[in-house]
Design a protein around this motif. Sequence first.
Motif, PDB file in Angstrom:
ATOM      1  N   MET A   3       0.821  -1.205   0.000  1.00 16.03           N
ATOM      2  CA  MET A   3       0.000   0.000   0.000  1.00 16.03           C
ATOM      3  C   MET A   3       0.859   1.261   0.000  1.00 16.03           C
ATOM      4  N   GLN A   4       2.041   1.160   0.597  1.00 18.22           N
ATOM      5  CA  GLN A   4       2.933   2.319   0.645  1.00 18.22           C
ATOM      6  C   GLN A   4       3.799   2.431  -0.616  1.00 18.22           C
ATOM      7  N   ARG A   5       4.412   1.324  -0.999  1.00 16.46           N
ATOM      8  CA  ARG A   5       5.350   1.366  -2.111  1.00 16.46           C
ATOM      9  C   ARG A   5       4.669   1.466  -3.468  1.00 16.46           C
ATOM     10  N   THR A   6       3.549   0.772  -3.632  1.00 18.22           N
ATOM     11  CA  THR A   6       2.880   0.738  -4.938  1.00 18.22           C
ATOM     12  C   THR A   6       1.885   1.864  -5.112  1.00 18.22           C
ATOM     13  N   ASP A   7       1.080   2.111  -4.089  1.00 19.98           N
ATOM     14  CA  ASP A   7       0.003   3.093  -4.221  1.00 19.98           C
ATOM     15  C   ASP A   7       0.236   4.378  -3.438  1.00 19.98           C
ATOM     16  N   GLY A   8       1.347   4.435  -2.694  1.00 18.60           N
ATOM     17  CA  GLY A   8       1.642   5.664  -1.958  1.00 18.60           C
ATOM     18  C   GLY A   8       0.629   5.993  -0.876  1.00 18.60           C
ATOM     19  N   ILE A   9       0.008   4.960  -0.313  1.00 19.68           N
ATOM     20  CA  ILE A   9      -1.001   5.149   0.733  1.00 19.68           C
ATOM     21  C   ILE A   9      -0.380   4.816   2.086  1.00 19.68           C
ATOM     22  N   ARG A  10      -0.439   5.750   2.996  1.00 19.34           N
ATOM     23  CA  ARG A  10       0.125   5.518   4.329  1.00 19.34           C
ATOM     24  C   ARG A  10      -0.826   4.687   5.188  1.00 19.34           C
TER      25      ARG A  10
END
Length: 263
Positions: free
Chosen positions: A167-174
């Motif tokens: 979620m962080q690396r692929t979609d930039g969602i924290r």
Amino acid sequence: QAYNVILECMVEERQWKEAVRLLRLMEDGCAAAAAPPSAPTTRNTSTTSTASTSTTTKIRPVGGYHPAPEVSTYREVIECCVATNQAEQAAQILYSMKGRGVKPTAYACELVISALSRKLQWRRALQLLELMDEMQVPKTVVTYNAVIGACARAREVGMAKSLLVKMQRTDGIRPDEVSFNSVIGACASTARWKDALSLLDQCYREPGVTPNIYIYTNAMRACAKGGNTKRALSLLQVVKDKGLPLDTYCYTAVIDACAKAKM
């Protein structure tokens, strides 16, 4: 307008089978209306005289009278299926939308994923996450939390941790507190106390995330089940020092740890 009123009544009364049936009729009607006209049929009609004439009549498909379903139509039927515990039926509707080129909202996808999560169908939830990518539906932290929750409930710790990274690396969602609590909870269910403590350390470093009593309790549970009584007791002291409200679950976790250590 009439179709919307009928559909709303079905949803209110939770008649999911009828709601799905009406949706399919609308889909079939839309397809029939877009299809090339059928070949004309010839009927013989008699006049008042003895002579007979031949007339040509175009017969319109019955399905053509049904209006095309809109995004809101699909959403209402999905909500009805989810409310009546028909998670798989709701998932099928999302795939139907893909087949017809109708883009669902993130909210509709999250509803279905959450429903699948409650049934421990984590693989199906992952498939819907991929479907959102295919249909270019934007994902949110709620979306990921729903899928992570599905994996966590099924004790698929490795997959839950992978999603936390993705979620962080692929979609930039924290991730948020819910994200971490779900994964740490899965660690607690499987006695993986080292993973739980590692994730707790990550919580401290994650911007905008503050470990709450639920996260600490699950970390203590993981330590208790893994036989690390010392760390469970130290976490209890951390909770007290931070002034967090202690509850029954928190104390139960520590008591279990002490019982296993025969303290």
